[in-house]
Design an enzyme around this catalytic site. Structure first.
Site, PDB file in Angstrom:
ATOM      1  N   ASN A   9       0.873  -1.183   0.000  1.00  0.00           N
ATOM      2  CA  ASN A   9       0.000   0.000   0.000  1.00  0.00           C
ATOM      3  C   ASN A   9       0.904   1.225   0.000  1.00  0.00           C
ATOM      4  O   ASN A   9       1.490   1.567   1.022  1.00  0.00           O
ATOM      5  CB  ASN A   9      -0.891  -0.041   1.255  1.00  0.00           C
ATOM      6  N   TRP A  10       1.024   1.853  -1.162  1.00  0.00           N
ATOM      7  CA  TRP A  10       1.974   2.972  -1.289  1.00  0.00           C
ATOM      8  C   TRP A  10       1.425   4.263  -0.697  1.00  0.00           C
ATOM      9  O   TRP A  10       2.136   5.264  -0.623  1.00  0.00           O
ATOM     10  CB  TRP A  10       2.341   3.172  -2.756  1.00  0.00           C
ATOM     11  N   LYS A  11       0.165   4.275  -0.336  1.00  0.00           N
ATOM     12  CA  LYS A  11      -0.463   5.470   0.261  1.00  0.00           C
ATOM     13  C   LYS A  11      -0.195   6.712  -0.611  1.00  0.00           C
ATOM     14  O   LYS A  11      -0.089   6.598  -1.820  1.00  0.00           O
ATOM     15  CB  LYS A  11       0.020   5.651   1.699  1.00  0.00           C
ATOM     16  N   GLY A 234       2.786  -1.112   4.310  1.00  0.00           N
ATOM     17  CA  GLY A 234       2.836   0.311   3.978  1.00  0.00           C
ATOM     18  C   GLY A 234       4.270   0.743   3.741  1.00  0.00           C
ATOM     19  O   GLY A 234       4.844   0.523   2.671  1.00  0.00           O
ATOM     20  N   GLY A 235       4.869   1.348   4.756  1.00  0.00           N
ATOM     21  CA  GLY A 235       6.211   1.940   4.649  1.00  0.00           C
ATOM     22  C   GLY A 235       7.230   1.053   3.943  1.00  0.00           C
ATOM     23  O   GLY A 235       7.939   1.503   3.031  1.00  0.00           O
TER      24      GLY A 235
END
Ligand code: PGA
Length: 255
Positions: A9-11, A234-235
């Site tokens: 999830n690259w946001k 995420g990160g």
């Protein structure tokens, strides 16, 4: 055995140019991966180009959200119909950041989920408790409510296309991971809930990802748990080496 699914999830990160550069390296780095389902979810503006870059690759493409109407006077929204048309395979729904900053509720999660299914996108539905909810002993109530609300009106057939992600809000972007035991406890609870709602054979086949500060150093242990079938990252998904190492941890799980 359920297929493990590692989704990035690259946001709200990466310009189009940066997305292209990251995808080019990821594609070659992950080309040999056979068993694990790999998904990347860049921002909306990079999706069409990403879809072209990922044709003939083993990396699937996901969006981070969708609106439940297919078209019309809804300024600023993007629909499932549009996402499918450019070649998206997956879509994340109900991420805690959407719940926290953009007013997402179990009811709107449910509407988005139905629209995703209608447009033949594979949904990744997120649930998770806050630190406060955990501390007052409400974790299971909250998870139960979120799962039930999100999946209201969903058929057994539809459930087979849905991935769930358990993401304790206190573990997202904080560096604090749930211990494998803490995560497994909630995953088992979710599967039990799914058994009640959809029966054992459906529940046994649902992929339940864990998310919240997943990194190379903790991925294998988390993924080794019985009811943890992947990760929503995420990160660490923004860094090729870290993401590749997490995918490799999934590849190393027996089964
Ligand atoms: P994180 O985010 O890996 O940076 O904690 C996970 C997520 O929000 O999906």
């Amino acid at each position: 055995m359920r297929k493990l699914n590692i989704s990035g999830n690259w946001k709200l990160n990466k310009t189009l140019a940066e997305t292209k550069a990251l995808l080019a390296v990821l594609k070659s780095e992950l080309a040999g991966v056979k068993k694990t389902e790999i998904v990347v979810c860049p921002t909306y503006v990079s999706l069409a180009t990403s879809a072209e870059m990922l044709i003939d690759s083993n990396i699937k493409l996901g969006a981070q959200n969708l609106f439940w109407e297919e078209s019309g006077a809804f300024t600023g929204e993007v629909s499932g119909l549009q996402l499918k048309a450019i070649g998206c395979n997956y879509v994340i729904i109900g991420h805690s950041e959407r719940r926290q900053y953009f007013g997402e509720t179990d009811e709107t999660v449910n509407k988005r989920l139905k629209s995703a299914l209608q447009n033949e996108l594979l949904p990744i539905v997120c649930v998770g408790e806050t630190l406060e909810e955990r501390e007052i002993g409400k974790t299971f109530d909250i998870i139960s409510e979120q799962v039930q609300g999100a999946l209201s009106g969903i058929s057994k057939d539809e459930m087979q296309k849905i991935t769930l992600a358990y993401e304790p809000v206190w573990a997202i972007g904080t560096g604090k991971t749930a211990t494998p035991e803490q995560a497994q406890e909630v995953h088992a609870f979710i599967r039990e809930k799914l058994t009640k709602l959809f029966g054992n054979s459906v529940a046994e086949n649902v992929t339940i990802q864990y998310g919240g500060s997943v990194k190379p150093s903790n991925a294998y242990e988390l993924l080794s748990q019985n009811d943890i079938d992947g990760a929503l990252v995420g990160g660490a998904s923004l860094d090729v080496e870290s993401f590749a190492a997490i995918v490799q941890a999934a590849e190393n799980i027996e089964g």
